[in-house]
Structures are given as structure tokens and as C-alpha cells.
Design a protein around this motif. Structure first.
Motif, PDB file in Angstrom:
ATOM      1  N   ASP A 256     -12.901  11.761  -6.794  1.00  0.00           N
ATOM      2  CA  ASP A 256     -11.727  12.246  -6.073  1.00  0.00           C
ATOM      3  C   ASP A 256     -11.011  13.256  -6.947  1.00  0.00           C
ATOM      4  OD1 ASP A 256      -9.585  12.679  -4.479  1.00  0.00           O
ATOM      5  OD2 ASP A 256      -8.867  10.615  -4.405  1.00  0.00           O
ATOM      6  N   ASP A 257     -11.028  14.519  -6.519  1.00  0.00           N
ATOM      7  CA  ASP A 257     -10.351  15.558  -7.304  1.00  0.00           C
ATOM      8  C   ASP A 257      -8.856  15.627  -7.003  1.00  0.00           C
ATOM      9  OD1 ASP A 257     -10.310  16.682  -4.809  1.00  0.00           O
ATOM     10  OD2 ASP A 257     -11.839  18.192  -5.244  1.00  0.00           O
ATOM     11  N   LYS A 258      -8.365  14.746  -6.132  1.00  0.00           N
ATOM     12  CA  LYS A 258      -6.945  14.586  -5.835  1.00  0.00           C
ATOM     13  C   LYS A 258      -6.313  15.880  -5.340  1.00  0.00           C
ATOM     14  CE  LYS A 258      -4.736  11.571  -8.349  1.00  0.00           C
ATOM     15  NZ  LYS A 258      -4.078  10.835  -9.437  1.00  0.00           N
ATOM     16  N   THR A 259      -7.122  16.681  -4.615  1.00  0.00           N
ATOM     17  CA  THR A 259      -6.568  17.914  -4.046  1.00  0.00           C
ATOM     18  C   THR A 259      -6.026  17.689  -2.641  1.00  0.00           C
ATOM     19  OG1 THR A 259      -8.769  18.532  -3.266  1.00  0.00           O
ATOM     20  CG2 THR A 259      -8.085  19.398  -5.396  1.00  0.00           C
ATOM     21  N   ALA A 260      -6.457  16.580  -2.006  1.00  0.00           N
ATOM     22  CA  ALA A 260      -5.965  16.294  -0.659  1.00  0.00           C
ATOM     23  C   ALA A 260      -4.573  15.669  -0.720  1.00  0.00           C
ATOM     24  CB  ALA A 260      -6.929  15.360   0.061  1.00  0.00           C
ATOM     25  N   ILE A 261      -3.849  15.786   0.361  1.00  0.00           N
ATOM     26  CA  ILE A 261      -2.495  15.242   0.433  1.00  0.00           C
ATOM     27  C   ILE A 261      -2.564  13.729   0.606  1.00  0.00           C
ATOM     28  CG2 ILE A 261      -0.328  15.270   1.720  1.00  0.00           C
ATOM     29  CD1 ILE A 261      -1.025  18.097   2.619  1.00  0.00           C
ATOM     30  N   GLY A 262      -1.705  13.016  -0.115  1.00  0.00           N
ATOM     31  CA  GLY A 262      -1.627  11.567   0.060  1.00  0.00           C
ATOM     32  C   GLY A 262      -2.129  10.767  -1.114  1.00  0.00           C
ATOM     33  N   GLY A 263      -2.791  11.399  -2.069  1.00  0.00           N
ATOM     34  CA  GLY A 263      -3.233  10.679  -3.255  1.00  0.00           C
ATOM     35  C   GLY A 263      -4.440   9.800  -2.997  1.00  0.00           C
ATOM     36  N   ASP A 264      -4.748   8.933  -3.960  1.00  0.00           N
ATOM     37  CA  ASP A 264      -5.954   8.121  -3.898  1.00  0.00           C
ATOM     38  C   ASP A 264      -5.662   6.639  -3.726  1.00  0.00           C
ATOM     39  OD1 ASP A 264      -4.792   7.662  -6.298  1.00  0.00           O
ATOM     40  OD2 ASP A 264      -6.570   8.029  -7.518  1.00  0.00           O
ATOM     41  N   GLN A 265      -4.453   6.284  -3.299  1.00  0.00           N
ATOM     42  CA  GLN A 265      -4.100   4.870  -3.174  1.00  0.00           C
ATOM     43  C   GLN A 265      -4.968   4.157  -2.143  1.00  0.00           C
ATOM     44  OE1 GLN A 265      -2.021   3.406  -5.243  1.00  0.00           O
ATOM     45  NE2 GLN A 265      -1.738   5.391  -6.253  1.00  0.00           N
ATOM     46  N   GLN A 266      -5.411   4.873  -1.099  1.00  0.00           N
ATOM     47  CA  GLN A 266      -6.241   4.250  -0.076  1.00  0.00           C
ATOM     48  C   GLN A 266      -7.535   3.705  -0.674  1.00  0.00           C
ATOM     49  OE1 GLN A 266      -5.534   3.670   3.002  1.00  0.00           O
ATOM     50  NE2 GLN A 266      -3.809   4.986   3.514  1.00  0.00           N
ATOM     51  N   VAL A 267      -8.154   4.468  -1.552  1.00  0.00           N
ATOM     52  CA  VAL A 267      -9.434   4.080  -2.119  1.00  0.00           C
ATOM     53  C   VAL A 267      -9.257   3.057  -3.233  1.00  0.00           C
ATOM     54  CG1 VAL A 267     -11.553   4.942  -3.185  1.00  0.00           C
ATOM     55  CG2 VAL A 267     -10.337   6.337  -1.526  1.00  0.00           C
ATOM     56  N   ARG A 268      -8.150   3.136  -3.966  1.00  0.00           N
ATOM     57  CA  ARG A 268      -7.932   2.213  -5.075  1.00  0.00           C
ATOM     58  C   ARG A 268      -7.982   0.754  -4.621  1.00  0.00           C
ATOM     59  NH1 ARG A 268      -3.263   4.336  -9.252  1.00  0.00           N
ATOM     60  NH2 ARG A 268      -4.132   6.401  -9.665  1.00  0.00           N
ATOM     61  N   SER A 269      -7.436   0.478  -3.449  1.00  0.00           N
ATOM     62  CA  SER A 269      -7.396  -0.903  -2.979  1.00  0.00           C
ATOM     63  C   SER A 269      -8.754  -1.383  -2.483  1.00  0.00           C
ATOM     64  CB  SER A 269      -6.371  -1.034  -1.849  1.00  0.00           C
ATOM     65  OG  SER A 269      -6.725  -0.223  -0.740  1.00  0.00           O
ATOM     66  N   ILE A 270      -9.677  -0.452  -2.231  1.00  0.00           N
ATOM     67  CA  ILE A 270     -10.990  -0.807  -1.707  1.00  0.00           C
ATOM     68  C   ILE A 270     -12.025  -0.921  -2.812  1.00  0.00           C
ATOM     69  CG2 ILE A 270     -12.875  -0.020  -0.225  1.00  0.00           C
ATOM     70  CD1 ILE A 270     -10.792   1.316   1.550  1.00  0.00           C
ATOM     71  N   ALA A 271     -11.987  -0.015  -3.775  1.00  0.00           N
ATOM     72  CA  ALA A 271     -13.028   0.072  -4.804  1.00  0.00           C
ATOM     73  C   ALA A 271     -12.985  -1.120  -5.753  1.00  0.00           C
ATOM     74  CB  ALA A 271     -12.860   1.369  -5.592  1.00  0.00           C
ATOM     75  N   HIS A 272     -14.145  -1.455  -6.307  1.00  0.00           N
ATOM     76  CA  HIS A 272     -14.219  -2.508  -7.320  1.00  0.00           C
ATOM     77  C   HIS A 272     -13.568  -2.050  -8.625  1.00  0.00           C
ATOM     78  CE1 HIS A 272     -17.439  -4.014  -4.626  1.00  0.00           C
ATOM     79  NE2 HIS A 272     -17.081  -5.192  -5.090  1.00  0.00           N
ATOM     80  N   GLY A 273     -13.789  -0.808  -8.977  1.00  0.00           N
ATOM     81  CA  GLY A 273     -13.239  -0.265 -10.214  1.00  0.00           C
ATOM     82  C   GLY A 273     -12.639   1.106  -9.990  1.00  0.00           C
ATOM     83  N   VAL A 274     -11.592   1.408 -10.745  1.00  0.00           N
ATOM     84  CA  VAL A 274     -10.941   2.717 -10.646  1.00  0.00           C
ATOM     85  C   VAL A 274     -10.761   3.269 -12.056  1.00  0.00           C
ATOM     86  CG1 VAL A 274      -8.907   4.003  -9.903  1.00  0.00           C
ATOM     87  CG2 VAL A 274      -9.719   2.057  -8.546  1.00  0.00           C
ATOM     88  N   ILE A 275     -11.325   4.437 -12.309  1.00  0.00           N
ATOM     89  CA  ILE A 275     -11.208   5.119 -13.598  1.00  0.00           C
ATOM     90  C   ILE A 275     -10.474   6.433 -13.371  1.00  0.00           C
ATOM     91  CG2 ILE A 275     -12.456   6.133 -15.537  1.00  0.00           C
ATOM     92  CD1 ILE A 275     -14.771   4.263 -14.892  1.00  0.00           C
TER      93      ILE A 275
END
Length: 433
Positions: free
Chosen positions: A108-127
């Protein structure tokens, strides 16, 4: 975002093989530029998301890979249109990959609006990777593990570097993980009078701050311990921030200390540090690696250069404490050089780390009988009892000399001593010049 040619170019630049790796470009075709191909009734997300998803699944079904990389999620988020649709789409992909025992890396290059919080709650790991801007010198690259289900991980920021061949991560040092109770022996300085002043020598695993104004011989005093260790067959390491190693070699040779031979033999390790280019994590890794390689004496010259390499003065004591504790557990005697501002009188180093060090040695100039003299004293020593006297200190072509006790002077530390009579009274009317 990147195409096949760009990825192969990057891999080639890093010397990495792309054998067994299939790159599938899920990008719009050139026909999308044709005005006749533009959507009029349907929103692009309603058509292109389904088409993109079908192309991804078709490739996975055909190749049956063990690892999949989607670069990047920003494209899927924009195609999804709404947060709900985006979340459901990523969740469906997660379940799909899990059933196929396929490890998915979602970028996720974080260029889209809204950030990455949606994926953080789904993924097993977040780096999380980010760059810390520097006012001068190279920017710091830092990595944080924000989440890793079912696995204990080291929290907080960690420095990393991009080098040819990939990444090098320098985990934040936690010295408490290696604590142990070990009896320590004393190490001789090679100077009998100095050992007497120290109460026998410097203990293994101890840290020593050598403090004083410029030119008093702080580095030479640390090199004296290095020379003694090399003579015993031990290894040593120098970390130089200001003085070049070539200058130190020539200067040491001028006072009877040979560093060329042990350096050429690999017994002496030398690191010339550029604080503008080196991150604190990388420096810590280099120091600890020297200890792991067998160095029993490590010299950090100087504390002022170490401060310049820190991201902020408030972190200096914490970083230094972790490094010194790590070295202590490995029986390494560490010497840190502290340069004072000024030549005489009240002097400061800009950072008070004397309470961290096990031993504190003070060097001072003083004026006596028309000459500038040097004095040395042990202000603090945790390992053993020591002399509380001040002794003359000289640097000669034959080496260092720790001389007689300055018992006839008072006020040596101020730089302007006075004579005392045989009864110990201050003869204030006759200052020594």
C-alpha cells in the motif's frame, strides 16, 4: 504501478534473480485513451474492478503460487469506490489466499484517500515503512511492526538501509535480553603508576568516560588500554567520529604506540564514522557486531560525534545505556571520549552521561611556574577502590607517563593552582604562574 521491465531492472541492479517469478501487469490497456471507449452509463469502478479481479484470479488459478504480491492496494481501493466495498473485497481475497495456503504480500503506497486502516484490521501482520527527514545529511529509513497475530515482536521504530541485494534492518537494541551474572577480572593499562591510581586496573565489562578539554590526551589514554589489550593477544575496535584513522596512526606512532601491525593483522578493527550518513541503529549494530566478533576493548571517540549521530539529544542517554549494557554482558571494556568546551575553569560536554559510566577519568590543564601542565584523576570507579589524588600526566615520544601526586598544589581543577605550605594551609598571596 511498476511494469515488468522496471521490476526486472530493479532486480538486476540488486543482483537478484527473477527465476520462478511471474510478473503479471494488471494495468489498463492503451485503448482506454480512445474517447469511444469511455464509460457513459456505468461508473468505471463497476466494470474495471470485476475485470481486474478476474484477471488476478485467473493467473493465480493457472500458476498456483506459494506467494503472491499485489502492488498496490491503492488501485483496488480507488476501483472499489466505497470503503465497504473495498473492505469486503480485501477480506474475500484474504479468505481465498488462506484456502490455497498462499502467503499474500499486500503493498500500500498510501496514495489513496482514507489511509490503510481498512486493511490493518484484516491482515495478519502489518509492517510500516517510512522516511524520517533530516535537516542535514541522509534521511533515515525506519520500519515498524504495527501488528503480527500470534507472534511476539519487538515494538517501536527500527532503522534500516537499502543496499545492493536487498534490505538490512537494524533491530532496536534491548540489552536486558542478554543479562547475566559473570565475575569480571581487572585489565591492566600497561602503566604501573596508572594502575595504582585505578586501584589495580579497569574491570572487564565496565564502561569508562574519559573527560577533558581538547589536547589533554584523552584519545591517547584510551589507545593505551587498546595497546595493552593487543599485547595480551586480545582484539580491539575503534569507532572514530572526528579524527581520521590515518592521523591517529601517525600520532600514535609518534608516542611509541604501534597500531599498524595489529590493524594489518586484523586484530584491531577500525570504523571511520560519518554521523551525517549513519543512522543510530546502524551505528549500534556496528558496535555490537565488533563485540560479537571478539573485541574486548572498544573505544568511541567521541561522545560529541555520537551525539551528532543521534536523532535527538533526548534519546542519547537511552541509546548509550543500551549499548553499554550489551557490551558489559560480553565482557567488553568500553571507553567513551568526552570533549569539554573550553580549556580551563568550568567546562561541560553538552550532555551529562557520567552517571551511566562505571568509571570517570578526568584530564585537566593547569598553569604552574610558567608552563602548562596536565593532571589526571579518577573521579568515579564502581569496580574497586581507587586513589582520590591528582597526578601529573605527560605525553612523551616514549609513551604516556602518570607521575607524582600533585600534593603541593591546590586548585588544579580550576586551572589556576596555588601553593600550600607544609601544614596544608592555602598561601593565597602567592599563586603559581
Amino acid at each position: 504501478a511498476e511494469n515488468d521491465i522496471e521490476l526486472h531492472s530493479v532486480a538486476q541492479a540488486h543482483g537478484l534473480s527473477m527465476s520462478g517469478v511471474t510478473v503479471h501487469e494488471v494495468i489498463p490497456e492503451e485503448s482506454i485513451l480512445d474517447p469511444d471507449e469511455q464509460y457513459t452509463v456505468l461508473h468505471p469502478s463497476e466494470v474495471e474492478l470485476n475485470e481486474t479481479n478476474s484477471r488476478i484470479l485467473e493467473v493465480i488459478e493457472r500458476l498456483n503460487p506459494r506467494r503472491v504480491v499485489l502492488d498496490s492496494l491503492s488501485e483496488l481501493q480507488l476501483l472499489s469506490g466505497s470503503s465497504l466495498r473495498y473492505r469486503r473485497h480485501v477480506l474475500a481475497l484474504k479468505q481465498y489466499f488462506a484456502k490455497r495456503s498462499c502467503t499474500a504480500m499486500l503493498l500500500d503506497d498510501k496514495t489513496a484517500i482514507g489511509g490503510d486502516q481498512q486493511v490493518r484490521s484484516i491482515a495478519h501482520g502489518v509492517i510500516s515503512l517510512h522516511q524520517h527527514k533530516s535537516d542535514y545529511g541522509a534521511d533515515r529509513r525506519m520500519v515498524r511492526i504495527l501488528k503480527y497475530r500470534g507472534v511476539a515482536f519487538r515494538r517501536g521504530p527500527h532503522d534500516y538501509s537499502i543496499v545492493t541485494g536487498g534490505l538490512i534492518v537494524y533491530p532496536r537494541l534491548v540489552a536486558a535480553e542478554s543479562r547475566a551474572l559473570v565475575k569480571r577480572m581487572q585489565l591492566s593499562s600497561g602503566l604501573p603508576a596508572f594502575d595504582m591510581l585505578l586501584g589495580g586496573g579497569i574491570e572487564e565489562g565496565s564502561s569508562t568516560l574519559i573527560s577533558g578539554p581538547p589536547g589533554t590526551g584523552k584519545s591517547s589514554l584510551a589507545i593505551q588500554f587498546v595497546q595493552a589489550a593487543l599485547a595480551r593477544g586480545s582484539r580491539a575496535a575503534l569507532f572514530l567520529f572526528e579524527e581520521s584513522f590515518n592521523s591517529l596512526l601517525n600520532r600514535s606512532e609518534g608516542i611509541g604506540m604501534d597500531l599498524h601491525s595489529p590493524y594489518n593483522a586484523g586484530q584491531l578493527l577500525v570504523h571511520q564514522i560519518d554521523p551525517a550518513e549513519l543512522s543510530p541503529g546502524e551505528f549500534t549494530h556496528a558496535v555490537c557486531s565488533a563485540a560479537d566478533a571478539g573485541a574486548k576493548i572498544i573505544v568511541i571517540d567521541s561522545l560529541n560525534g555520537y551525539m551528532n549521530a543521534m536523532p535527538g539529544a533526548e534519546f542519547l542517554n537511552t541509546h548509550l545505556h543500551e549499548v553499554l549494557t550489551y557490551l558489559e554482558q560480553r565482557g567488553v571494556a568500553t571507553f567513551v571520549i568526552g570533549v569539554h568546551a573550553g580549556m580551563v575553569g568550568n567546562m561541560t560536554t553538552g550532555a551529562d552521561v557520567s552517571y551511566l559510566a562505571d568509571n570517570v577519568l578526568i584530564l585537566r590543564y593547569f598553569e604552574a611556574r610558567g608552563a602548562v601542565e596536565k593532571a589526571i584523576s579518577v573521579f568515579k570507579k564502581r569496580g574497586s577502590a581507587h586513589e582520590t589524588t591528582l597526578r601529573r600526566f605527560r605525553i612523551t615520544s616514549a609513551g604516556l607517563e602518570v607521575g607524582a601526586v600533585l600534593k603541593d598544589f591546590q586548585g588544579v581543577l580550576t586551572g589556576v593552582p596555588t601553593l600550600v605550605d607544609v601544614n596544608g594551609r592555602d598561601d593565597g598571596e602567592h599563586p603559581i604562574r
